[in-house]
Motif scaffolding. Structure first.
Motif, mmCIF file in Angstrom:
data_model
loop_
_atom_site.group_PDB
_atom_site.id
_atom_site.type_symbol
_atom_site.label_atom_id
_atom_site.label_comp_id
_atom_site.label_asym_id
_atom_site.label_seq_id
_atom_site.Cartn_x
_atom_site.Cartn_y
_atom_site.Cartn_z
ATOM 1 N N GLU A 26 4.658 -17.062 30.938
ATOM 2 C CA GLU A 26 4.334 -16.094 31.979
ATOM 3 C C GLU A 26 5.575 -15.363 32.481
ATOM 4 O OE1 GLU A 26 4.954 -20.140 33.828
ATOM 5 O OE2 GLU A 26 3.816 -19.330 32.132
ATOM 6 N N ARG A 66 6.506 -12.833 29.785
ATOM 7 C CA ARG A 66 5.514 -11.751 29.822
ATOM 8 C C ARG A 66 5.810 -10.772 30.948
ATOM 9 N NH1 ARG A 66 1.368 -14.580 31.340
ATOM 10 N NH2 ARG A 66 0.467 -15.039 29.295
ATOM 11 N N GLU A 67 6.046 -11.307 32.163
ATOM 12 C CA GLU A 67 6.282 -10.435 33.315
ATOM 13 C C GLU A 67 7.557 -9.612 33.149
ATOM 14 O OE1 GLU A 67 7.035 -10.625 38.157
ATOM 15 O OE2 GLU A 67 6.285 -12.419 37.104
ATOM 16 N N PHE A 85 9.079 -8.570 30.322
ATOM 17 C CA PHE A 85 8.874 -7.481 29.369
ATOM 18 C C PHE A 85 7.930 -6.421 29.928
ATOM 19 C CE2 PHE A 85 9.982 -10.383 25.582
ATOM 20 C CZ PHE A 85 11.272 -9.886 25.533
ATOM 21 N N THR A 86 6.925 -6.834 30.675
ATOM 22 C CA THR A 86 5.970 -5.872 31.241
ATOM 23 C C THR A 86 6.662 -4.935 32.219
ATOM 24 O OG1 THR A 86 4.120 -7.422 30.995
ATOM 25 C CG2 THR A 86 3.845 -5.630 32.569
ATOM 26 N N ARG A 87 7.508 -5.483 33.079
ATOM 27 C CA ARG A 87 8.239 -4.651 34.044
ATOM 28 C C ARG A 87 9.116 -3.614 33.331
ATOM 29 N NH1 ARG A 87 9.131 -6.447 39.426
ATOM 30 N NH2 ARG A 87 7.935 -8.317 39.979
ATOM 31 N N ARG A 101 8.838 -2.529 30.184
ATOM 32 C CA ARG A 101 8.019 -1.604 29.391
ATOM 33 C C ARG A 101 7.470 -0.482 30.257
ATOM 34 N NH1 ARG A 101 2.587 -3.835 26.706
ATOM 35 N NH2 ARG A 101 2.109 -3.929 28.935
ATOM 36 N N GLU A 102 7.142 -0.794 31.501
ATOM 37 C CA GLU A 102 6.573 0.217 32.390
ATOM 38 C C GLU A 102 7.554 1.319 32.745
ATOM 39 O OE1 GLU A 102 5.109 -2.129 35.624
ATOM 40 O OE2 GLU A 102 3.245 -2.680 34.586
ATOM 41 N N GLU A 125 0.040 -11.863 21.657
ATOM 42 C CA GLU A 125 0.394 -11.216 22.913
ATOM 43 C C GLU A 125 1.797 -10.622 22.859
ATOM 44 O OE1 GLU A 125 0.191 -11.911 27.743
ATOM 45 O OE2 GLU A 125 -0.512 -13.478 26.371
ATOM 46 N N GLU A 163 1.326 -7.274 21.507
ATOM 47 C CA GLU A 163 0.749 -6.390 22.521
ATOM 48 C C GLU A 163 1.789 -5.944 23.538
ATOM 49 O OE1 GLU A 163 -2.473 -8.529 24.256
ATOM 50 O OE2 GLU A 163 -3.603 -8.665 22.376
ATOM 51 N N LEU A 164 2.746 -6.815 23.849
ATOM 52 C CA LEU A 164 3.822 -6.482 24.784
ATOM 53 C C LEU A 164 4.825 -5.505 24.186
ATOM 54 C CD1 LEU A 164 4.558 -10.010 26.302
ATOM 55 C CD2 LEU A 164 3.756 -8.010 27.576
#
Length: 420
Positions: A99, A102-103, A105-107, A109-110, A132, A135-136
């Motif tokens: 988790e 994930r968080e 890379f998500t931050r 990527r945005e 996943e 997907e990231l």
């Protein structure tokens, strides 16, 4: 087997990834240390936090939250004028607490910077996370596989924790291997570029490494990276000797007939920033000024000698393992009050370009001297007669050793209290 279209796109990205492009070069990467937990225990691994005096995997000055990691990424991008790769390499395993990975890379990527995403893992959770990761936007994954025979693996891994159970011995090694193979296969199916790291451990898996590389070829891995074991105090393997540079190069050459090999690995810290040859992470965050060995108050009053500055020749910034004449840069360290501090890395023109002999290249030597003239001593693995004499003329001592840089600097400092 592979999603060929995505795989081709990711292979093109490899040209800007210093660990995958075959040469390192000037491409920049940032390791974001958001993953402290690990689900296996390797007999060579000791993870440390708040440490500035070592440079190896599993080391970071501070474990960051995903929010802090994002802030460091933005800061580094502004200071460096861009970042090519954002990776997560521990200090534990990037998938053990997925988790957080994930968080992070998500931050990033945005923001839409188009930065390459990569991570390193032992592979235990890879079959469950691979989809996943794709997907990231993760395009490159490094998996450490030290054995493809559980009888060998049980000598390397103390335990494996998986789905709430604790495994040891052959059972642990077999479970880890099964998941590594399944996970690597899935990466291939998703088009993700995979590199496999292999730690070469004298007397444990050194004779077994060609079999590992053969298996990785069967799994369509793109390249393998055979690395030296770094004996770490406090680990079960702390007394196993380093594989020599000659031995590891011989193994890479042998395995290069099976799969392409990586020759420029620096075995980086979990919080590295910059190019492979110039880690500037010490410039980020007040936490990097802490000492992992002793506090300032502990050191106060113990020694009152003037600071001593050293120029160290090293291939990796961790061990004194380079001939003076082969150095393209020197790591500058200072010893004061019983504490060893890294200052910076300074580039120089290589004095000697041949193993057979360097000659007396006085102009290059003068250039090197001008670069390190504030140093009292050069620490190197070997040094020729001509540079010895010129250093002596300039009043700079030299000290030859094959040792960890921090220990070598302490030894060198101690030599200043002894007759030359």
């Amino acid at each position: 087997m592979q999603n060929k279209e995505i795989h081709i796109i990711n292979l093109k990205k490899s040209l800007s990834h210093p660990c995958f492009n075959g040469c390192g070069g000037k491409n920049t990467r940032i390791h974001l240390p958001v993953a402290p937990a690990c689900n296996i225990q390797c007999n060579y691994c000791v993870r440390k936090y708040e440490c500035v005096n070592e440079s190896r995997p599993g080391i970071t000055a501070k474990v960051l939250s995903p929010e802090e990691a994002f802030g460091r990424y933005v800061d580094a991008r502004e200071r460096l004028g861009g970042i090519d790769v954002a990776g997560i390499a521990g200090p534990g395993d990037a998938l053990a607490e997925f988790e957080k990975t994930r968080e992070t890379f998500t931050r990033i990527r945005e923001r839409g910077d188009g930065v390459i995403f990569c991570l390193s893992t032992n592979g235990l959770m890879l079959p469950f996370c691979a989809d996943e990761l794709a997907e990231l936007g993760v395009s490159h994954v490094t998996v450490t596989v030290n054995a493809v025979d559980p009888a060998v693996g049980k000598r390397i891994y103390r335990y494996v924790r998986f789905q709430g159970k604790h495994y040891t011995g052959t059972e642990a090694a077999a479970l880890l291997l099964e998941n590594q193979i399944e996970g690597i296969k899935r990466l291939g199916e998703l088009g993700i570029v995979c590199k496999v790291n292999i730690v070469m451990i004298k007397g444990i898996n050194d004779a077994h490494i060609p079999a590992v590389v053969e298996k990785m070829k069967e799994l369509e891995v793109g390249t393998t990276n055979i690395m030296q074991l770094i004996p770490v105090q406090g680990s079960l393997f702390e007394h196993i000797p380093l594989v020599s540079n000659a031995e590891i190069m011989e193994m890479r050459k042998k395995c290069g007939e099976i799969l392409p090999q990586m020759y420029h690995c620096r075995q980086c810290r979990a919080d590295a920033i910059g190019t492979l040859d110039e880690d500037i992470s010490r410039a980020f965050g007040e936490e990097r000024h802490a000492s992992c060995s002793a506090s300032a108050s502990e050191l106060a009053g113990k020694e009152h000698h003037p600071p001593i500055r050293f120029a160290v020749s090293s291939k990796d910034g961790f061990i004194v393992n380079q001939h003076f004449g082969h150095a393209t840069g020197f790591y500058i360290y200072e010893y004061a009050g019983g504490q060893v501090s890294f200052i910076e890395r300074r580039e120089v023109s290589q004095y000697c370009g041949s193993e057979k002999g360097c000659g007396d290249h006085e102009s290059k030597m003068l250039s090197i001297f001008n670069t390190i003239q504030d140093c009292s001593c050069v620490i190197t693995m070997r040094i020729g007669e001509a540079p010895r004499l010129m250093l002596a003329e300039k009043g700079i001592r030299f000290y030859t050793t094959y040792n960890y840089i921090v220990d070598a600097v302490r030894e060198g400092a101690a030599s200043f209290n002894k007759p030359e």
